[in-house]
Design a protein around this motif. Structure first.
Motif, PDB file in Angstrom:
ATOM      1  N   MET A   1       0.928  -1.309  -0.024  1.00 11.86           N
ATOM      2  CA  MET A   1       0.002  -0.040   0.032  1.00 11.86           C
ATOM      3  C   MET A   1       0.838   1.216  -0.107  1.00 11.86           C
ATOM      4  SD  MET A   1      -3.065   0.675  -0.055  1.00 11.86           S
ATOM      5  CE  MET A   1      -4.067   2.248   0.030  1.00 11.86           C
ATOM      6  N   GLU A   2       2.046   1.144   0.770  1.00  9.39           N
ATOM      7  CA  GLU A   2       2.992   2.282   0.721  1.00  9.39           C
ATOM      8  C   GLU A   2       3.663   2.505  -0.307  1.00  9.39           C
ATOM      9  OE1 GLU A   2       3.311   4.595   3.098  1.00  9.39           O
ATOM     10  OE2 GLU A   2       1.959   3.879   4.304  1.00  9.39           O
ATOM     11  N   GLU A   3       3.877   1.560  -1.145  1.00 11.29           N
ATOM     12  CA  GLU A   3       4.470   1.628  -2.469  1.00 11.29           C
ATOM     13  C   GLU A   3       3.568   2.178  -3.466  1.00 11.29           C
ATOM     14  OE1 GLU A   3       6.511  -1.284  -5.951  1.00 11.29           O
ATOM     15  OE2 GLU A   3       5.835  -2.172  -3.906  1.00 11.29           O
ATOM     16  N   VAL A   4       2.407   1.901  -3.422  1.00 13.77           N
ATOM     17  CA  VAL A   4       1.311   2.417  -4.380  1.00 13.77           C
ATOM     18  C   VAL A   4       1.345   3.950  -4.082  1.00 13.77           C
ATOM     19  CG1 VAL A   4      -1.318   2.621  -4.847  1.00 13.77           C
ATOM     20  CG2 VAL A   4       0.121   0.278  -4.554  1.00 13.77           C
ATOM     21  N   LYS A   5       1.086   4.409  -2.807  1.00 11.83           N
ATOM     22  CA  LYS A   5       0.924   5.804  -2.489  1.00 11.83           C
ATOM     23  C   LYS A   5       2.308   6.420  -2.952  1.00 11.83           C
ATOM     24  CE  LYS A   5       0.275   8.907   1.839  1.00 11.83           C
ATOM     25  NZ  LYS A   5       0.030   8.859   3.067  1.00 11.83           N
TER      26      LYS A   5
END
Length: 242
Positions: A1-5
């Motif tokens: 999720m952090e990577e997508v953000k």
């Protein structure tokens, strides 16, 4: 999720950077900015012109296809067969027209602008309107009458049955003419002035004529439109078309 953000934020930053790059470029190159603005205006004007042209053409097409359903419905007398009975008012006293030269329309002469059309254009117009004649009971009688006058082909759809606008006729000129044809000749005088018929049988007949262009609703039609010659002929035809 952090990577997508993180990817989203990177993309946002890239878009912002490109926006400011373009802004700086346009500020340094005013001619390019002017060209872009002029180009956008030209595109907008072109789209607007196209929309207006489409609406105008569509309106004309609808006007040509006007029918009983979208015509006005003023109070009118009906003849015994249910068709429209329209006249130019009270009949005039019987008049001696003297040595008036009586002539019918030359079937070889196309009326109005049709005379300037090519044979291909005339044939296309006749074909486009032919389906209307399949929906009227008047055409067989008129077609047979044209044959008795030696008229065939596209001339039957591109000229008037009688020249009631410039010639004054007498009862003898209509001897032997079928009743349905008399009724059409009378209503042809209205059709020549753009009258839009309430009666679908009459409307379909005249829509089959290339020269006919309905433009006036019954409620808006004025009998003052007729000339003195037309009134005389209309009075005569009304007396015959009983």
């Amino acid at each position: 999720m952090e990577e997508v953000k993180e990817r989203f934020l990177d993309f946002r930053d890239w878009v912002v950077d490109r926006f400011y790059d373009i802004k700086d470029f346009l500020a340094d190159n005013p001619n390019v900015k002017r060209w872009l603005v002029e180009g956008c205006i030209a595109i907008a004007v072109g789209i607007l012109a196209g929309v207006i042209t489409f609406n105008v053409l569509n309106h004309e097409k609808k006007s040509l296809a006007v029918s009983e359903e979208n015509a006005a419905h003023p109070a009118q007398e009906q003849s015994a067969d249910g068709s429209e009975d329209i006249s130019a008012g009270a009949s005039m006293d019987e008049t001696d027209y003297g040595d008036v030269v009586i002539e019918v329309v030359d079937p070889g002469v196309y009326v109005g602008d049709i005379a300037n059309w090519s044979e291909e254009e005339i044939a296309a117009a006749v074909s486009e309107r032919s389906h209307y004649l399949d929906e009227t009971t008047y055409w067989p009688a008129v077609e047979s009458y044209w044959q008795t006058r030696g008229v065939s082909g596209n001339a039957r759809f591109c000229t008037y049955l009688f020249d009631t606008t410039s010639k004054v006729y007498s009862a003898s000129d209509f001897e032997g003419v079928p009743k349905d044809v008399i009724h059409i000749i009378k209503n042809e005088m209205y059709a020549r002035h753009g009258y839009s018929f309430r009666d679908s049988n009459l409307m379909n007949y005249f829509m089959g004529q290339v020269w006919y262009s309905p433009s006036i609703m019954p409620a808006d039609f004025s009998e003052k439109t007729f000339t003195e010659t037309e009134v005389k002929n209309l009075d005569l035809l009304n007396s015959i078309d009983q």
